[in-house]
Design an enzyme around this catalytic site. Structure first.
Site, PDB file in Angstrom:
ATOM      1  N   SER A 132       3.330   5.984   1.449  1.00 46.01           N
ATOM      2  CA  SER A 132       3.256   6.413   0.048  1.00 46.01           C
ATOM      3  C   SER A 132       2.516   7.732  -0.064  1.00 46.01           C
ATOM      4  O   SER A 132       1.657   8.047   0.772  1.00 46.01           O
ATOM      5  CB  SER A 132       2.510   5.342  -0.749  1.00 46.01           C
ATOM      6  OG  SER A 132       2.090   5.848  -2.002  1.00 46.01           O
TER       7      SER A 132
ATOM      8  N   TYR B  58      -5.018   0.984  -1.639  1.00 50.61           N
ATOM      9  CA  TYR B  58      -3.600   1.044  -1.272  1.00 50.61           C
ATOM     10  C   TYR B  58      -3.308   2.274  -0.409  1.00 50.61           C
ATOM     11  O   TYR B  58      -2.660   2.184   0.641  1.00 50.61           O
ATOM     12  CB  TYR B  58      -2.783   1.097  -2.563  1.00 50.61           C
ATOM     13  CG  TYR B  58      -1.291   1.209  -2.413  1.00 50.61           C
ATOM     14  CD1 TYR B  58      -0.509   0.097  -2.140  1.00 50.61           C
ATOM     15  CD2 TYR B  58      -0.638   2.432  -2.596  1.00 50.61           C
ATOM     16  CE1 TYR B  58       0.875   0.192  -2.037  1.00 50.61           C
ATOM     17  CE2 TYR B  58       0.732   2.542  -2.495  1.00 50.61           C
ATOM     18  CZ  TYR B  58       1.487   1.419  -2.221  1.00 50.61           C
ATOM     19  OH  TYR B  58       2.851   1.529  -2.123  1.00 50.61           O
TER      20      TYR B  58
END
Lengths: 327, 327
Positions: free
Chosen positions: B126, B150
């Site tokens: 990501s 994350y």
């Protein structure tokens, strides 16, 4: 009284750090209480400290260390680069997974303390988090693309330390130490071991093997600087890091030929003649992927200091360690 | 026949990927054998594939998946950014530790095969691996300084995938997907969910909440591009990556205001009027640390392709997903 734990305290840098804490104190505390943890300790090592033996891959051991709620934890324990490359499982277990278990144990203690206790964690990372190709000087915003398992493990630990700190479980930071040189004592399994060997062995009248061409350029600081980096990090205001808690540190960039010239200036041609060239393709390959030079502006701005020449690095060894070796 | 495993195959991108593999094949194989793995599957999801349910945090489950020796493994399974931020333990367990167990299981199978079997692993990372402050455009050599758990977990997985690949246990690469937009279906717990919501909900005649100022700039690609990135990565010659196996992908940089203008062009003012501004400080804080623009030269050079405008992204949604929603 500041209670300090040094993981990997039996190693060369751990011992230097303990002695520095004893002689100079830590922040406002002139005589911190020091505990060393390692698998073994040198027989002639630092005295006046608590020594605990154990294996950092054992979770119960880690839990007990966390439960002791030290104020400052220096994490220096690691499998060195050469061994992490040949023993994949051991490298990941010691260098990555034990950091995870340590952080989880510290988080559990933080929670158990009602979120009151939050230790300072100073982690020794490495310039091996960087991989070629490099810019002329590696700046503070250059990517981590390690080319060894050791470098990958160190980069991962940096990310964990930063995230656990961001969440307020610990107050940590990671120091990317230059290759420490001149290491006293015996060669170790680090691929970088020869950088010290070619200075140390000749100064002790012993032949040294140079496994790479003398055009190899690398990044160095002395054991004294390493101890200084660590104590400075232990008392640094981490708000100044602005969330970027991994730092490339200052050092000296020089070629092996420049190292050898500095040795010649310090000890003469006869000493230099003890260096024997014996190229080792395995070591050359590892070293080819290593950084050569840095522009560590953040660390300099935060007050970290190293030597200003390789002559000075040799001088530190001669003053601090050579007398013992020849005594 | 190419045997393909999609971890997280029940999710939106996993479903799009399975359908694309069915319609376009993979490399030379017009009809690969597809297995989806997830905790649950949508009742109206893709058919003609094998579906396995289970939890990726279970090591025995991971071991069984590895033992099936798929040729290509797409790893899309993750706890999304918002949930990883509120549920620290779950985020690390699913997003980091299950990757570790997967890689270890694949390494064991590789060894058991006499080092013959080496799967292609395509991991969806990501742009959350990056953290502010940013340059105007993030280049391919910019550091990973994530500001969410994350992002830290994804960056760690990238490092693991690269090192296991370097050692020859797998042949992996990591794709830093732009924020996928317009996601069909319902909002999810990702902090980025609103980027899709402000387009999708109005197009379906439903009010949408905009939790950030419309000056927020971000980086997008469509679900169709996401599926295309993944299939391209599955057949890419990884020697071309030269050891740097994590790629920032192409996308569209635009502000929320520009997104809304594109929606106005596609569907008119009445549709745009369904967007209601309701600033949410928690989401604004997360989004403020996210990238806004990239210069992904490596991925473009390697043939990865995205949309050329946000209008095109809306068009993809209208053609591929809106008819079903209104059917």
């Amino acid at each position: 009284m500041t209670r300090v734990l040094i993981l990997g305290g039996g190693g060369m840098v751990g011992q230097k750090l303990a002695k520095r804490l004893q002689s100079e104190g830590l922040g406002q505390d002139a005589s911190p209480d020091i505990t060393l943890f390692d698998m073994a300790f040198p027989p002639d090592g630092v005295t006046g400290v608590t020594k605990k033996t154990g294996n950092i891959t054992d979770q119960a051991t880690i839990g007990a260390l966390a439960a002791a709620r030290f104020d400052v934890i220096f994490h220096l324990a690691a499998i060195v680069s050469g061994e992490a490359e040949t023993n994949f499982e051991k490298g990941w277990a010691v260098n990555m997974m034990s950091m995870w278990h340590l952080l989880e144990a510290l988080r559990a203690e933080h929670d158990a303390s009602g979120r009151q206790w939050m230790p300072r964690l100073v982690f020794t990372s490495s310039i091996a988090v960087f991989g070629a190709p490099f810019p002329e000087k590696i700046g503070d915003e250059f990517l981590n693309a390690p080319q060894t398992s050791y470098g990958a493990q160190k980069a991962i630990c940096e990310l964990m330390v930063t995230d656990f700190s961001r969440k307020g479980y610990i107050d940590g930071l990671s120091l990317r130490l230059p290759t420490i040189c001149v290491r006293p004592g015996k060669p170790n399994l680090a691929a970088s071991s020869f950088f010290s060997g070619i200075i140390r062995e000749p100064l002790n009248g012993v032949e040294a093997i140079l496994p790479v061409p003398d055009t190899v350029r690398h990044w160095h600081a002395s054991p004294r600087s390493a101890a200084g980096f660590l104590t400075h990090a232990a008392t640094l205001d981490t708000d100044r890091l602005e969330g970027r808690r991994a730092l490339s540190l200052p050092g000296i960039s020089c070629t092996v030929a420049e190292q050898i010239e500095a040795l010649r200036r310090a000890a003469g041609q006869k000493t230099v003649d003890l260096i024997r060239s014996a190229p080792d393709p395995a070591i050359m390959k590892i070293v080819a992927g290593w950084p050569r030079n840095f522009d560590p502006q953040r660390a300099i701005g935060l007050g970290f200091q190293a030597e200003s020449s390789f002559d000075e690095i040799i001088d530190v060894y001669i003053k601090e360690d050579l007398p013992k070796a020849t005594a």
